[in-house]
Design an enzyme around this catalytic site. Sequence first.
Site, PDB file in Angstrom:
ATOM      1  N   ASP A  57       0.875  -1.168   0.000  1.00 24.92           N
ATOM      2  CA  ASP A  57       0.000   0.000   0.000  1.00 24.92           C
ATOM      3  C   ASP A  57       0.920   1.227   0.000  1.00 24.92           C
ATOM      4  OD1 ASP A  57      -2.246   1.744   0.587  1.00 24.92           O
ATOM      5  OD2 ASP A  57      -1.525   1.756   2.665  1.00 24.92           O
ATOM      6  N   ASP A  84      -0.294   5.053   0.871  1.00 27.44           N
ATOM      7  CA  ASP A  84      -0.619   6.051   1.905  1.00 27.44           C
ATOM      8  C   ASP A  84      -0.635   5.420   3.288  1.00 27.44           C
ATOM      9  OD1 ASP A  84      -1.242   8.435   0.211  1.00 27.44           O
ATOM     10  OD2 ASP A  84      -2.610   6.962  -0.651  1.00 27.44           O
ATOM     11  N   GLY A 116     -10.279   6.931  -1.017  1.00 27.98           N
ATOM     12  CA  GLY A 116     -10.354   7.594  -2.318  1.00 27.98           C
ATOM     13  C   GLY A 116     -10.695   9.064  -2.154  1.00 27.98           C
ATOM     14  N   GLY A 117      -9.934   9.926  -2.791  1.00 31.28           N
ATOM     15  CA  GLY A 117     -10.125  11.370  -2.643  1.00 31.28           C
ATOM     16  C   GLY A 117     -11.479  11.853  -3.146  1.00 31.28           C
ATOM     17  N   HIS A 167     -10.989  17.652  -7.022  1.00 32.95           N
ATOM     18  CA  HIS A 167     -10.007  16.608  -6.726  1.00 32.95           C
ATOM     19  C   HIS A 167      -8.762  16.755  -7.618  1.00 32.95           C
ATOM     20  CE1 HIS A 167      -8.407  12.391  -6.850  1.00 32.95           C
ATOM     21  NE2 HIS A 167      -8.399  12.653  -5.562  1.00 32.95           N
ATOM     22  N   LYS A 178      -6.727  19.367  -6.068  1.00 34.28           N
ATOM     23  CA  LYS A 178      -6.081  18.799  -4.863  1.00 34.28           C
ATOM     24  C   LYS A 178      -4.853  17.968  -5.250  1.00 34.28           C
ATOM     25  CE  LYS A 178      -5.536  15.067  -2.168  1.00 34.28           C
ATOM     26  NZ  LYS A 178      -5.350  13.658  -2.494  1.00 34.28           N
ATOM     27  N   THR A 185      -2.782   0.633  -4.337  1.00 33.56           N
ATOM     28  CA  THR A 185      -3.226   1.809  -3.595  1.00 33.56           C
ATOM     29  C   THR A 185      -4.554   2.356  -4.110  1.00 33.56           C
ATOM     30  OG1 THR A 185      -2.662   4.080  -2.954  1.00 33.56           O
ATOM     31  CG2 THR A 185      -1.824   3.339  -5.065  1.00 33.56           C
ATOM     32  N   THR A 186      -5.250   2.990  -3.190  1.00 35.57           N
ATOM     33  CA  THR A 186      -6.503   3.663  -3.498  1.00 35.57           C
ATOM     34  C   THR A 186      -6.261   5.060  -4.068  1.00 35.57           C
ATOM     35  OG1 THR A 186      -7.733   2.477  -1.826  1.00 35.57           O
ATOM     36  CG2 THR A 186      -8.423   4.712  -2.230  1.00 35.57           C
ATOM     37  N   ASN A 224      -0.579  10.524  -7.956  1.00 36.65           N
ATOM     38  CA  ASN A 224      -0.083  10.748  -6.599  1.00 36.65           C
ATOM     39  C   ASN A 224       0.869   9.643  -6.155  1.00 36.65           C
ATOM     40  OD1 ASN A 224      -1.610  13.025  -6.462  1.00 36.65           O
ATOM     41  ND2 ASN A 224      -3.263  12.110  -5.274  1.00 36.65           N
TER      42      ASN A 224
HETATM   43  C1  XBP Z   1      -5.515   5.999   0.581  1.00 33.69           C
HETATM   44  C2  XBP Z   1      -6.650   6.872   0.532  1.00 33.69           C
HETATM   45  C3  XBP Z   1      -6.649   7.936  -0.448  1.00 33.69           C
HETATM   46  C4  XBP Z   1      -5.883   9.186  -0.109  1.00 33.69           C
HETATM   47  C5  XBP Z   1      -6.208  10.246  -1.130  1.00 33.69           C
HETATM   48  O1  XBP Z   1      -5.946   4.740   1.044  1.00 33.69           O
HETATM   49  O2  XBP Z   1      -7.623   6.707   1.240  1.00 33.69           O
HETATM   50  O3  XBP Z   1      -7.971   8.296  -0.617  1.00 33.69           O
HETATM   51  O4  XBP Z   1      -6.268   9.687   1.142  1.00 33.69           O
HETATM   52  O5  XBP Z   1      -5.992   9.786  -2.386  1.00 33.69           O
HETATM   53  P1  XBP Z   1      -4.991   3.461   0.977  1.00 33.69           P
HETATM   54  P2  XBP Z   1      -6.499  10.499  -3.725  1.00 33.69           P
HETATM   55  O6  XBP Z   1      -3.751   3.822   1.744  1.00 33.69           O
HETATM   56  O7  XBP Z   1      -5.762   2.390   1.689  1.00 33.69           O
HETATM   57  O8  XBP Z   1      -4.742   3.117  -0.457  1.00 33.69           O
HETATM   58  O9  XBP Z   1      -6.934  11.896  -3.405  1.00 33.69           O
HETATM   59  O10 XBP Z   1      -5.297  10.464  -4.627  1.00 33.69           O
HETATM   60  O11 XBP Z   1      -7.641   9.659  -4.220  1.00 33.69           O
HETATM   61 MG    MG Z   2      -2.998   3.043   3.542  1.00 37.40          MG
END
Ligand code: XBP
Ligand code: MG
Length: 247
Positions: A10, A12, A53-54, A80, A83, A120-121, A126
Amino acid sequence: MAAWQGFIFDVDGTLAETEREGHRVAFNQAFRAAGLDWDWSVEFYGQLLSVAGGKERIRHYLEQFRPEEERSEEFIRQLHGQKTEYYRQLLTQGAIPLRPGVERLLGEAQQQGIRLAIATTSAYENAIALLEQHLNPQIFEVIAAGDIVAAKKPAPDIYHYVRQKMELSPQQCLVFEDSEQGLKAATQAGFSTLVTVNDYTQHHDLTGAWLVVNHLGEPEHPLTVLQGHWPAPYINVETLLQISAKG
Ligand code: XBP
Ligand code: MG
């Protein structure tokens, strides 16, 4: 469990603590630039993280906290997008370092021929920006991100996608996550999961994780085991392979 041949990460919260001083700040910058009076505090953002997800997070905020504001999907998409620009700027300014042990473990994995992937989500741009800032994105044979699957974590779709691309069974891979949503997604797809918690996820229900630690650790900065058993001061490939070979 078979001997692990692949590690899936993952981004984030796992590779770096991107949420509090990264994504959250970028959301607020985008809100201000759009003339909105929205402001997501550190604490409130913790609640919003239950939605991955943003774009999905903005939509959820509108539905739950701004029901009187009628906004289109195009508005959400544009906000978004803005952002994402701010987030990339924060990354290139060096505002977001990797977590302890991440660079070392990835280096060891490469040396030992472990195959690497990202699930990753976050938006693809990003994820790539973070990898370019600190690592070489080319060490990952699959980078699965954002809208590549219809349903984001905790749905298992992104992990099914990576598994199919790598042509490995879930028993042949170890997943690295930081949250309950990520753990659920990986577990539902059949993977064993090592969770490194952070401030936002330390109280999550991590039942079913193979191992939970506070971070991956370094020789001079040992980890703390929070759930499960780990015999060394830091997560290292040699010990991981010994454990998985024993099954
Ligand atoms: C990551 C998230 C994302 C980020 C923002 O989850 O929840 O939504 O906060 O990303 P994970 P975007 O670590 O479980 O993948 O704004 O680029 O969507
Ligand atoms: Mg995460």
